[in-house]
Design an enzyme around this catalytic site. Structure first.
Site, PDB file in Angstrom:
ATOM      1  N   HIS A   5       0.842  -1.210   0.000  1.00 45.82           N
ATOM      2  CA  HIS A   5       0.000   0.000   0.000  1.00 45.82           C
ATOM      3  C   HIS A   5       0.872   1.253   0.000  1.00 45.82           C
ATOM      4  O   HIS A   5       1.331   1.703   1.051  1.00 45.82           O
ATOM      5  CB  HIS A   5      -0.902  -0.024   1.238  1.00 45.82           C
ATOM      6  CG  HIS A   5      -1.955   1.047   1.239  1.00 45.82           C
ATOM      7  ND1 HIS A   5      -3.029   1.017   2.086  1.00 45.82           N
ATOM      8  CD2 HIS A   5      -2.097   2.173   0.511  1.00 45.82           C
ATOM      9  CE1 HIS A   5      -3.783   2.080   1.881  1.00 45.82           C
ATOM     10  NE2 HIS A   5      -3.226   2.811   0.920  1.00 45.82           N
TER      11      HIS A   5
ATOM     12  N   LEU B 170       2.609   6.695  -4.763  1.00 44.11           N
ATOM     13  CA  LEU B 170       3.842   7.226  -5.363  1.00 44.11           C
ATOM     14  C   LEU B 170       3.595   8.538  -6.106  1.00 44.11           C
ATOM     15  O   LEU B 170       4.538   9.186  -6.557  1.00 44.11           O
ATOM     16  CB  LEU B 170       4.499   6.173  -6.272  1.00 44.11           C
ATOM     17  CG  LEU B 170       4.968   4.908  -5.534  1.00 44.11           C
ATOM     18  CD1 LEU B 170       5.692   3.961  -6.496  1.00 44.11           C
ATOM     19  CD2 LEU B 170       5.863   5.228  -4.352  1.00 44.11           C
ATOM     20  N   ARG B 171       2.331   8.930  -6.238  1.00 46.53           N
ATOM     21  CA  ARG B 171       1.949  10.280  -6.710  1.00 46.53           C
ATOM     22  C   ARG B 171       2.371  10.586  -8.141  1.00 46.53           C
ATOM     23  O   ARG B 171       2.426  11.760  -8.515  1.00 46.53           O
ATOM     24  CB  ARG B 171       2.545  11.370  -5.804  1.00 46.53           C
ATOM     25  CG  ARG B 171       2.357  11.184  -4.318  1.00 46.53           C
ATOM     26  CD  ARG B 171       0.927  11.287  -3.928  1.00 46.53           C
ATOM     27  NE  ARG B 171       0.763  11.470  -2.481  1.00 46.53           N
ATOM     28  CZ  ARG B 171      -0.331  11.090  -1.827  1.00 46.53           C
ATOM     29  NH1 ARG B 171      -1.332  10.514  -2.470  1.00 46.53           N
ATOM     30  NH2 ARG B 171      -0.436  11.292  -0.537  1.00 46.53           N
TER      31      ARG B 171
ATOM     32  N   ASN C 223      -4.516   6.626  -7.181  1.00 43.73           N
ATOM     33  CA  ASN C 223      -5.025   7.999  -7.038  1.00 43.73           C
ATOM     34  C   ASN C 223      -3.990   9.034  -7.490  1.00 43.73           C
ATOM     35  O   ASN C 223      -3.567   9.900  -6.741  1.00 43.73           O
ATOM     36  CB  ASN C 223      -5.539   8.287  -5.624  1.00 43.73           C
ATOM     37  CG  ASN C 223      -4.479   8.187  -4.533  1.00 43.73           C
ATOM     38  OD1 ASN C 223      -3.470   7.510  -4.693  1.00 43.73           O
ATOM     39  ND2 ASN C 223      -4.701   8.868  -3.417  1.00 43.73           N
TER      40      ASN C 223
ATOM     41  N   ASP D 132      -8.614   3.349  -3.638  1.00 45.00           N
ATOM     42  CA  ASP D 132      -8.005   3.988  -2.481  1.00 45.00           C
ATOM     43  C   ASP D 132      -7.699   5.468  -2.750  1.00 45.00           C
ATOM     44  O   ASP D 132      -7.189   5.820  -3.807  1.00 45.00           O
ATOM     45  CB  ASP D 132      -6.709   3.258  -2.134  1.00 45.00           C
ATOM     46  CG  ASP D 132      -6.037   3.870  -0.931  1.00 45.00           C
ATOM     47  OD1 ASP D 132      -6.618   3.817   0.136  1.00 45.00           O
ATOM     48  OD2 ASP D 132      -4.943   4.436  -1.093  1.00 45.00           O
TER      49      ASP D 132
ATOM     50  N   HIS E 199     -10.457   0.558   1.162  1.00 45.76           N
ATOM     51  CA  HIS E 199     -10.370   1.410   2.314  1.00 45.76           C
ATOM     52  C   HIS E 199     -11.669   1.165   3.070  1.00 45.76           C
ATOM     53  O   HIS E 199     -12.735   1.343   2.494  1.00 45.76           O
ATOM     54  CB  HIS E 199     -10.403   2.837   1.770  1.00 45.76           C
ATOM     55  CG  HIS E 199      -9.521   3.780   2.413  1.00 45.76           C
ATOM     56  ND1 HIS E 199      -9.820   4.363   3.587  1.00 45.76           N
ATOM     57  CD2 HIS E 199      -8.332   4.272   2.015  1.00 45.76           C
ATOM     58  CE1 HIS E 199      -8.849   5.202   3.899  1.00 45.76           C
ATOM     59  NE2 HIS E 199      -7.926   5.156   2.958  1.00 45.76           N
TER      60      HIS E 199
ATOM     61  N   HIS F 155      -5.518  -0.942   5.767  1.00 47.49           N
ATOM     62  CA  HIS F 155      -5.297  -0.300   7.071  1.00 47.49           C
ATOM     63  C   HIS F 155      -6.477  -0.360   8.049  1.00 47.49           C
ATOM     64  O   HIS F 155      -7.114   0.642   8.352  1.00 47.49           O
ATOM     65  CB  HIS F 155      -4.798   1.143   6.952  1.00 47.49           C
ATOM     66  CG  HIS F 155      -5.412   1.980   5.889  1.00 47.49           C
ATOM     67  ND1 HIS F 155      -6.754   2.030   5.672  1.00 47.49           N
ATOM     68  CD2 HIS F 155      -4.841   2.807   4.993  1.00 47.49           C
ATOM     69  CE1 HIS F 155      -6.977   2.863   4.682  1.00 47.49           C
ATOM     70  NE2 HIS F 155      -5.846   3.344   4.252  1.00 47.49           N
TER      71      HIS F 155
ATOM     72  N   ASP G  36       0.982   2.435   3.800  1.00 47.62           N
ATOM     73  CA  ASP G  36       0.149   3.539   3.306  1.00 47.62           C
ATOM     74  C   ASP G  36       1.017   4.791   3.114  1.00 47.62           C
ATOM     75  O   ASP G  36       0.581   5.905   3.429  1.00 47.62           O
ATOM     76  CB  ASP G  36      -1.026   3.830   4.245  1.00 47.62           C
ATOM     77  CG  ASP G  36      -2.039   4.791   3.625  1.00 47.62           C
ATOM     78  OD1 ASP G  36      -1.983   5.030   2.406  1.00 47.62           O
ATOM     79  OD2 ASP G  36      -2.896   5.308   4.376  1.00 47.62           O
TER      80      ASP G  36
ATOM     81  N   HIS H 191       3.294  14.007   1.291  1.00 52.94           N
ATOM     82  CA  HIS H 191       2.712  15.323   0.986  1.00 52.94           C
ATOM     83  C   HIS H 191       3.787  16.378   1.192  1.00 52.94           C
ATOM     84  O   HIS H 191       4.623  16.238   2.100  1.00 52.94           O
ATOM     85  CB  HIS H 191       1.556  15.653   1.929  1.00 52.94           C
ATOM     86  CG  HIS H 191       0.313  14.861   1.674  1.00 52.94           C
ATOM     87  ND1 HIS H 191      -0.463  15.039   0.543  1.00 52.94           N
ATOM     88  CD2 HIS H 191      -0.300  13.897   2.404  1.00 52.94           C
ATOM     89  CE1 HIS H 191      -1.500  14.210   0.595  1.00 52.94           C
ATOM     90  NE2 HIS H 191      -1.414  13.502   1.707  1.00 52.94           N
TER      91      HIS H 191
HETATM   92  O1  DOR Z   1      -4.006   9.327   4.984  1.00 49.48           O
HETATM   93  C1  DOR Z   1      -4.158   8.902   3.859  1.00 49.48           C
HETATM   94  N1  DOR Z   1      -3.645   9.525   2.771  1.00 49.48           N
HETATM   95  N2  DOR Z   1      -4.870   7.778   3.681  1.00 49.48           N
HETATM   96  C2  DOR Z   1      -5.189   7.343   2.455  1.00 49.48           C
HETATM   97  O2  DOR Z   1      -5.737   6.306   2.358  1.00 49.48           O
HETATM   98  C3  DOR Z   1      -4.876   8.131   1.258  1.00 49.48           C
HETATM   99  C4  DOR Z   1      -3.659   8.898   1.498  1.00 49.48           C
HETATM  100  C5  DOR Z   1      -3.307   9.873   0.425  1.00 49.48           C
HETATM  101  O3  DOR Z   1      -3.443   9.538  -0.760  1.00 49.48           O
HETATM  102  O4  DOR Z   1      -2.786  10.926   0.773  1.00 49.48           O
END
Ligand code: DOR
Length: 380
Positions: free
Chosen positions: A45, A48-49, A79, A136, A163, A199, A272, A276
């Site tokens: 999980h 990698l953005r 995502n 997710d 999720h 999670h 997870d 950021h």
């Molecule tokens: O805290 C989280 N951030 N939980 C998630 O399931 C998604 C993730 C995110 O993509 O930032």
């Protein structure tokens, strides 16, 4: 390369010290006294953005971060921007991953745009190389849609990762149990489907999963290092750095997920990893950096080595049908260090563990038979 006096992490726990030969691109033999050799860990999980959010992470920075954390194989969530909701996007990511130092497997979205309405082409995703389906990052799948998705995924031979949350229900502990119960009802209507619950964070959800497993449901579950290590009590001192989804829970919930992990009700530990940039985090974004702190956090919990093997090596691979391929990590369980997010290889410095003195460090990572990380090891 031969490693002398090394203990091996196995399904039975730690072996006694021995000499082990591994394929490592002709690297010199070493004295590995006090160190532990494990097959590389697989993180089921990770965010990698890439594509879309280079200020948070890229495939390259994420792969480096994973390698330094001891993960030789990570599973990238869908995502991104654009969302991985078409077979061609899976194919493109699989092709780009081939050049990375570690293995990256690709998860495709369950629904177009993660919007919970129109299903993606599960069979096409599998043919393009996806290892699982998941929305997710968003939580908009209604029970009926999840049921259809599970049936399509079963035909394609893919697990669905969910999720345990619903954007309609919010993020409270009761909402997790409601979402798990609903997902299990959908699973019951989908013969041959496999459901993996991401999670898990509450006792109520653990109890439902435990009961479903006893009844023979094809359900698996994961827990994060942060839900094993932290509680809601830590949030006050963390400020926005304590924001994560699902949230940090009560002491009793933490005890329940730990017990479930020890007993095998929870199959997998997954980070997870949710990088950021600091501005987004300060503005309230959910998620923690996961890769580079996971090993030390888990060692700090004193988990049984056989549980670590099952949760970080074996079960995550079984769930996505992958095997270990010339992937090794060498762990110094006694090395102390201070978490310093500014030294992370990841672009995401958003860790709740910054400044903590911890024990347990990766000293070498080998992937595809090549040494890709090395931190000072005595040669013999
Ligand atoms: O805290 C989280 N951030 N939980 C998630 O399931 C998604 C993730 C995110 O993509 O930032």
């Amino acid at each position: 390369m031969r490693l002398h006096h090394v203990r091996q992490l196995t399904s039975h726990g730690l072996s006694s010290p021995r000499t082990v030969a591994i394929a490592a691109g002709g690297a010199e033999d070493r004295d590995a006294t006090g160190l532990i050799l494990s097959p590389g860990w697989l993180d089921l999980h990770a965010h990698l953005r890439d594509p879309g959010f280079p200020e948070k992470e890229t495939l390259t920075s994420g792969a480096a971060s994973a390698a330094f954390g001891g993960f030789t194989h990570v599973v990238a969530m869908a995502n991104t921007m654009p969302v991985t909701d078409k077979p061609d996007r899976v194919r493109e990511l699989v092709a780009r991953a081939a050049d990375l130092p570690i293995r990256v497997s690709v998860v495709a979205a369950v629904s177009i745009g993660l919007e919970g309405r129109q299903l993606t082409d599960a069979t096409g995703m599998k043919a393009a190389g996806a290892v699982a389906l998941s929305d997710d990052g968003r939580h908009l799948l209604a029970a009926e849609t999840l049921g259809r998705a599970l049936r399509a995924a079963a035909r394609a031979g893919l697990p669905v990762l969910i999720h345990a949350q619903s954007e309609h229900l919010g993020n409270g502990p009761d909402a997790e149990a409601t979402a798990v119960a609903e997902a299990l009802r959908s699973l019951a209507q989908a013969p041959g489907a496999r459901l993996h619950i991401q999670h898990v964070s509450t006792r109520a959800a653990v109890d439902l999963i435990s009961a479903a497993k006893r009844q023979g449901f094809a359900v698996t579950a994961e827990v994060t290092p942060h839900h094993l290590a932290l509680t809601a009590g830590d949030v006050a001192s963390l400020g926005p750095f304590g924001n994560v989804s699902p949230p940090l829970r009560s002491i009793d919930d933490r005890a329940a997920v730990r017990e479930a992990l020890d007993q095998g009700v929870i199959d997998v530990i997954a980070t997870d990893h949710a990088p950021h940039e600091i501005a987004a985090k300060a503005a309230g974004a959910n998620g923690f950096h996961g890769f580079e702190t996971a090993l030390a956090v888990l060692i700090g919990l004193g988990l049984d080595p056989a549980v670590l093997y099952r949760a970080c090596v074996q079960r995550p691979r079984e769930i996505i049908g992958q095997s270990v391929e010339d992937e090794w990590i060498l762990i110094d369980p006694d090395r102390e260090w201070t978490v310093d997010s500014s030294s992370f290889k990841s672009r995401g410095k958003n860790t709740p563990f910054d400044g903590r003195r911890v024990r347990g460090r990766i000293v070498m990572t080998v992937c595809r038979g090549q040494v890709i990380v090395e931190r000072m090891l005595q040669r013999v």
